[in-house]
Design a protein around this motif. Structure first.
Motif, PDB file in Angstrom:
ATOM      1  N   PHE A 347       0.013  31.778  15.958  1.00 29.87           N
ATOM      2  CA  PHE A 347      -0.168  31.506  14.528  1.00 29.87           C
ATOM      3  C   PHE A 347      -0.449  30.026  14.267  1.00 29.87           C
ATOM      4  CE2 PHE A 347       2.926  35.174  14.541  1.00 29.87           C
ATOM      5  CZ  PHE A 347       1.943  36.125  14.343  1.00 29.87           C
ATOM      6  N   GLU A 348      -1.049  29.348  15.240  1.00 32.66           N
ATOM      7  CA  GLU A 348      -1.440  27.952  15.053  1.00 32.66           C
ATOM      8  C   GLU A 348      -2.637  27.901  14.109  1.00 32.66           C
ATOM      9  OE1 GLU A 348       0.051  25.395  16.025  1.00 32.66           O
ATOM     10  OE2 GLU A 348       1.198  25.822  17.832  1.00 32.66           O
ATOM     11  N   PRO A 349      -2.782  26.817  13.319  1.00 29.81           N
ATOM     12  CA  PRO A 349      -1.916  25.645  13.305  1.00 29.81           C
ATOM     13  C   PRO A 349      -0.790  25.742  12.281  1.00 29.81           C
ATOM     14  CG  PRO A 349      -3.819  25.209  11.929  1.00 29.81           C
ATOM     15  CD  PRO A 349      -3.953  26.629  12.432  1.00 29.81           C
ATOM     16  N   PHE A 350      -0.618  26.923  11.652  1.00 25.84           N
ATOM     17  CA  PHE A 350       0.383  27.017  10.581  1.00 25.84           C
ATOM     18  C   PHE A 350       1.799  27.104  11.141  1.00 25.84           C
ATOM     19  CE2 PHE A 350      -3.620  28.567   8.951  1.00 25.84           C
ATOM     20  CZ  PHE A 350      -3.749  27.785   7.828  1.00 25.84           C
ATOM     21  N   GLY A 351       1.942  27.831  12.258  1.00 28.98           N
ATOM     22  CA  GLY A 351       3.242  27.922  12.884  1.00 28.98           C
ATOM     23  C   GLY A 351       3.578  26.624  13.592  1.00 28.98           C
ATOM     24  N   GLY A 352       4.862  26.377  13.758  1.00 25.98           N
ATOM     25  CA  GLY A 352       5.301  25.212  14.526  1.00 25.98           C
ATOM     26  C   GLY A 352       5.731  24.061  13.642  1.00 25.98           C
ATOM     27  N   PHE A 353       6.260  23.023  14.290  1.00 30.88           N
ATOM     28  CA  PHE A 353       6.903  21.925  13.579  1.00 30.88           C
ATOM     29  C   PHE A 353       6.174  20.620  13.897  1.00 30.88           C
ATOM     30  CE2 PHE A 353      10.073  25.213  14.873  1.00 30.88           C
ATOM     31  CZ  PHE A 353      10.112  25.846  13.646  1.00 30.88           C
ATOM     32  N   ALA A 354       6.761  19.485  13.514  1.00 31.51           N
ATOM     33  CA  ALA A 354       6.069  18.197  13.670  1.00 31.51           C
ATOM     34  C   ALA A 354       5.806  17.902  15.148  1.00 31.51           C
ATOM     35  CB  ALA A 354       6.920  17.085  13.050  1.00 31.51           C
ATOM     36  N   ASP A 355       4.665  17.235  15.390  1.00 28.76           N
ATOM     37  CA  ASP A 355       4.290  16.907  16.775  1.00 28.76           C
ATOM     38  C   ASP A 355       5.332  16.024  17.457  1.00 28.76           C
ATOM     39  OD1 ASP A 355       1.944  18.299  16.356  1.00 28.76           O
ATOM     40  OD2 ASP A 355       0.838  16.513  15.723  1.00 28.76           O
ATOM     41  N   ASP A 356       6.012  15.188  16.666  1.00 29.31           N
ATOM     42  CA  ASP A 356       6.978  14.258  17.268  1.00 29.31           C
ATOM     43  C   ASP A 356       8.411  14.789  17.167  1.00 29.31           C
ATOM     44  OD1 ASP A 356       7.331  14.045  14.575  1.00 29.31           O
ATOM     45  OD2 ASP A 356       7.025  11.885  14.458  1.00 29.31           O
ATOM     46  N   ALA A 357       8.557  16.101  16.913  1.00 27.43           N
ATOM     47  CA  ALA A 357       9.899  16.690  16.854  1.00 27.43           C
ATOM     48  C   ALA A 357       9.950  17.876  17.820  1.00 27.43           C
ATOM     49  CB  ALA A 357      10.230  17.143  15.428  1.00 27.43           C
ATOM     50  N   PRO A 358       9.996  17.592  19.119  1.00 31.08           N
ATOM     51  CA  PRO A 358       9.995  18.702  20.078  1.00 31.08           C
ATOM     52  C   PRO A 358      11.306  19.483  20.021  1.00 31.08           C
ATOM     53  CG  PRO A 358      10.377  16.624  21.201  1.00 31.08           C
ATOM     54  CD  PRO A 358      10.100  16.285  19.760  1.00 31.08           C
ATOM     55  N   VAL A 359      11.239  20.720  20.441  1.00 34.48           N
ATOM     56  CA  VAL A 359      12.447  21.537  20.560  1.00 34.48           C
ATOM     57  C   VAL A 359      13.234  21.025  21.770  1.00 34.48           C
ATOM     58  CG1 VAL A 359      13.311  23.869  20.977  1.00 34.48           C
ATOM     59  CG2 VAL A 359      11.269  23.511  19.562  1.00 34.48           C
ATOM     60  N   ALA A 360      14.524  20.798  21.587  1.00 35.88           N
ATOM     61  CA  ALA A 360      15.362  20.339  22.699  1.00 35.88           C
ATOM     62  C   ALA A 360      16.688  21.081  22.617  1.00 35.88           C
ATOM     63  CB  ALA A 360      15.585  18.834  22.620  1.00 35.88           C
ATOM     64  N   GLY A 361      17.064  21.706  23.726  1.00 36.21           N
ATOM     65  CA  GLY A 361      18.315  22.458  23.728  1.00 36.21           C
ATOM     66  C   GLY A 361      18.325  23.562  22.684  1.00 36.21           C
ATOM     67  N   GLY A 362      17.143  24.109  22.371  1.00 38.43           N
ATOM     68  CA  GLY A 362      17.058  25.194  21.404  1.00 38.43           C
ATOM     69  C   GLY A 362      17.217  24.756  19.961  1.00 38.43           C
ATOM     70  N   ARG A 363      17.076  23.443  19.702  1.00 34.82           N
ATOM     71  CA  ARG A 363      17.194  22.959  18.315  1.00 34.82           C
ATOM     72  C   ARG A 363      16.009  22.052  17.997  1.00 34.82           C
ATOM     73  NH1 ARG A 363      22.245  24.204  16.452  1.00 34.82           N
ATOM     74  NH2 ARG A 363      22.049  22.866  14.631  1.00 34.82           N
ATOM     75  N   VAL A 364      15.711  21.900  16.707  1.00 32.15           N
ATOM     76  CA  VAL A 364      14.612  21.021  16.302  1.00 32.15           C
ATOM     77  C   VAL A 364      15.019  20.284  15.031  1.00 32.15           C
ATOM     78  CG1 VAL A 364      13.348  22.766  14.955  1.00 32.15           C
ATOM     79  CG2 VAL A 364      12.095  20.909  16.018  1.00 32.15           C
ATOM     80  N   ARG A 365      14.536  19.045  14.890  1.00 32.10           N
ATOM     81  CA  ARG A 365      14.863  18.236  13.699  1.00 32.10           C
ATOM     82  C   ARG A 365      13.792  18.425  12.637  1.00 32.10           C
ATOM     83  NH1 ARG A 365      18.310  15.256  13.452  1.00 32.10           N
ATOM     84  NH2 ARG A 365      19.744  14.924  15.150  1.00 32.10           N
ATOM     85  N   PRO A 366      14.177  18.489  11.380  1.00 35.26           N
ATOM     86  CA  PRO A 366      13.158  18.497  10.325  1.00 35.26           C
ATOM     87  C   PRO A 366      12.492  17.130  10.252  1.00 35.26           C
ATOM     88  CG  PRO A 366      15.345  18.334   9.351  1.00 35.26           C
ATOM     89  CD  PRO A 366      15.550  18.481  10.836  1.00 35.26           C
ATOM     90  N   SER A 367      11.290  17.123   9.696  1.00 35.53           N
ATOM     91  CA  SER A 367      10.489  15.897   9.641  1.00 35.53           C
ATOM     92  C   SER A 367      11.139  14.850   8.729  1.00 35.53           C
ATOM     93  CB  SER A 367       9.108  16.266   9.099  1.00 35.53           C
ATOM     94  OG  SER A 367       8.368  15.119   8.840  1.00 35.53           O
ATOM     95  N   ASP A 368      10.948  13.567   9.075  1.00 35.18           N
ATOM     96  CA  ASP A 368      11.387  12.471   8.194  1.00 35.18           C
ATOM     97  C   ASP A 368      10.278  12.015   7.261  1.00 35.18           C
ATOM     98  OD1 ASP A 368      14.067  12.096   8.751  1.00 35.18           O
ATOM     99  OD2 ASP A 368      13.629  10.952  10.576  1.00 35.18           O
ATOM    100  N   ARG A 369       9.057  12.578   7.434  1.00 38.21           N
ATOM    101  CA  ARG A 369       7.966  12.170   6.555  1.00 38.21           C
ATOM    102  C   ARG A 369       8.197  12.714   5.141  1.00 38.21           C
ATOM    103  NH1 ARG A 369       6.279  13.498  11.192  1.00 38.21           N
ATOM    104  NH2 ARG A 369       5.128  11.951  12.400  1.00 38.21           N
ATOM    105  N   PRO A 370       7.704  11.983   4.139  1.00 38.66           N
ATOM    106  CA  PRO A 370       7.822  12.526   2.777  1.00 38.66           C
ATOM    107  C   PRO A 370       7.108  13.872   2.668  1.00 38.66           C
ATOM    108  CG  PRO A 370       7.200  10.202   2.718  1.00 38.66           C
ATOM    109  CD  PRO A 370       7.117  10.643   4.159  1.00 38.66           C
ATOM    110  N   GLY A 371       7.712  14.790   1.929  1.00 34.40           N
ATOM    111  CA  GLY A 371       7.093  16.093   1.712  1.00 34.40           C
ATOM    112  C   GLY A 371       7.498  17.107   2.756  1.00 34.40           C
ATOM    113  N   VAL A 372       6.661  18.143   2.892  1.00 32.90           N
ATOM    114  CA  VAL A 372       6.903  19.211   3.870  1.00 32.90           C
ATOM    115  C   VAL A 372       6.701  18.687   5.288  1.00 32.90           C
ATOM    116  CG1 VAL A 372       5.968  21.424   4.690  1.00 32.90           C
ATOM    117  CG2 VAL A 372       6.373  21.079   2.245  1.00 32.90           C
TER     118      VAL A 372
END
Ligand code: MG
Length: 389
Positions: A347-372
């Motif tokens: 489901f790219e490019p809609f699926g997935g999270f920020a390029d600089d927020a890789p999944v680690a230990g089964g967790r991911v951080r939300p973006s720090d950029r303004p907005g979505v």
């Protein structure tokens, strides 16, 4: 802050795989751009929205009903009086005028698409990432750890798929940093699905868990037969065994199946969730609810669902939205949900999270950029610019 224009586009997210009910070959997504008169750091604020996979583009409802209502409304009605910024909850109410109750379906998806874009614009104007703006608008606490549990949802049925290719796919998810995974069931015989389940369990490291998803395919006897077979394994959950609105069927199944059940991605409004809590016999100590804000009128309705569930004894940690994208991740982080679905490399490019927020230990951080945070996902950012610039 005023909306100056809203532009609507469609994009394909066709894929060559299937779940137990649909193939994704002609799947589409609506993408919208809410343009505003606000300028931040020399750039005009534009909010972007799209819908989760699985429900098709909603061009007709967007252009025929929702946008005319927003355009006809006095601009000050769409603004938060305290901050002067867009008020997505007020816009939500405007979009939903002159609509009869019930029959939520595609209308809920269309409102959800615009809701994402309105929150994106409001958060960009506020200079905040969406999860922080949501915490302040809804009076939610800030946790010590912002990261969100995610699991890799894959294991679709491919025309040339084998148990070997399924195992390869699951290995790739583990290499990407996921710990827990999900595969489809119900698109093959029970014996073949059991073979798929065992093949995946066999390679998962200790502490990693498997969930299975039937996408609402089964009648009650089939769901019960699968429940009996699946009871032999320590699964994370057994998802959408039955039609999403068959509440009594779920109640019968919950009595027979001691493990966790999951459902809710095809419930789109508070009354449907209230009926689930009342009549489906689900258990707040183990079952999982997967309503998806982007498919169900957006954040205001989702917040109302959480409050309805709270009244029925369900904590937000039992909720793990379907959808696998930045907006649902922000909602999960803001409302302290149990996690968020993820679809690595589909489901790219809609699926997935920020390029600089890789999944680690089964967790991911939300973006720090303004907005979505769409600007932090290069392939998605490129696509919205191609569609609207
Ligand atoms: Mg599902």
């Amino acid at each position: 802050m005023r909306i100056t224009d809203v532009r609507v586009a469609e994009a394909p997210i066709g894929s060559g795989f299937s779940n137990a009910v649909i193939d994704f070959s002609s799947m589409t997504v609506s993408v919208v751009a809410v343009e505003t008169d606000r300028v931040v750091d020399g750039e005009r604020v534009v909010g972007y929205g799209f819908n989760s996979n699985g429900r098709y583009a909603q061009t007709g409802i967007l252009t025929g009903r929702l946008l005319p209502r927003l355009r006809a409304c006095l601009p000050e009605r769409l603004v938060d009086a305290g901050t002067g910024l867009l008020d997505p909850a007020a816009a939500n109410a405007v979009m939903r005028t002159n609509e009869k109750p019930g029959g939520h379906g595609d209308r809920a998806v269309a409102v959800g698409i615009l809701d994402m874009a309105l929150w994106d614009a409001a958060a960009k104007a506020a200079g905040q990432p969406l999860h922080r703006l949501l915490r302040s608008r809804y009076g939610l606490p800030t946790p010590e750890d912002d990261s969100v549990w995610v699991y890799a949802a894959g294991g679709y049925y491919y025309p040339d798929g084998t148990v070997g290719s399924l195992r390869e796919e699951i290995r790739r998810y583990l290499e990407l940093g996921y710990r827990d995974v999900k595969i489809k069931i119900g698109g093959a015989s029970l014996a073949e699905d059991v073979e798929r389940v065992e093949a995946v369990l066999d390679l998962l490291p200790d502490g990693c868990r498997l969930a299975v998803d039937a996408n609402g395919r089964f009648d009650l006897p089939t769901a019960l037969a699968y429940a009996e077979a699946l009871s032999a394994y320590d699964l994370n959950w057994y998802e959408e065994p039955l039609d999403p609105l068959d509440y009594l069927g779920h109640a019968v199944l919950a009595e027979a199946y001691p493990g966790s059940l999951a459902t809710g991605e095809n419930l789109f409004a508070v009354p449907e969730v209230r009926n689930l809590a009342r009549h489906a016999g689900l258990r707040a100590d183990r079952d999982v609810l997967q309503m998806d804000p982007s498919l169900s009128y957006g954040v205001p309705e989702y917040a109302a669902m959480l409050s309805c569930l709270d009244g029925a004894g369900w904590p937000p940690t039992r909720c793990v939205p379907h959808g696998g994208h930045l907006y649902n991740l922000a909602v999960a982080a803001a409302f302290g949900l149990g996690g968020c679905e993820s679809y690595p490399r589909v489901f790219e490019p809609f699926g997935g999270f920020a390029d600089d927020a890789p999944v680690a230990g089964g967790r991911v951080r939300p973006s720090d950029r303004p907005g979505v945070g769409i600007e932090g996902k290069a392939d998605l950012h490129r696509l919205v610019r191609e569609l609207f610039d």
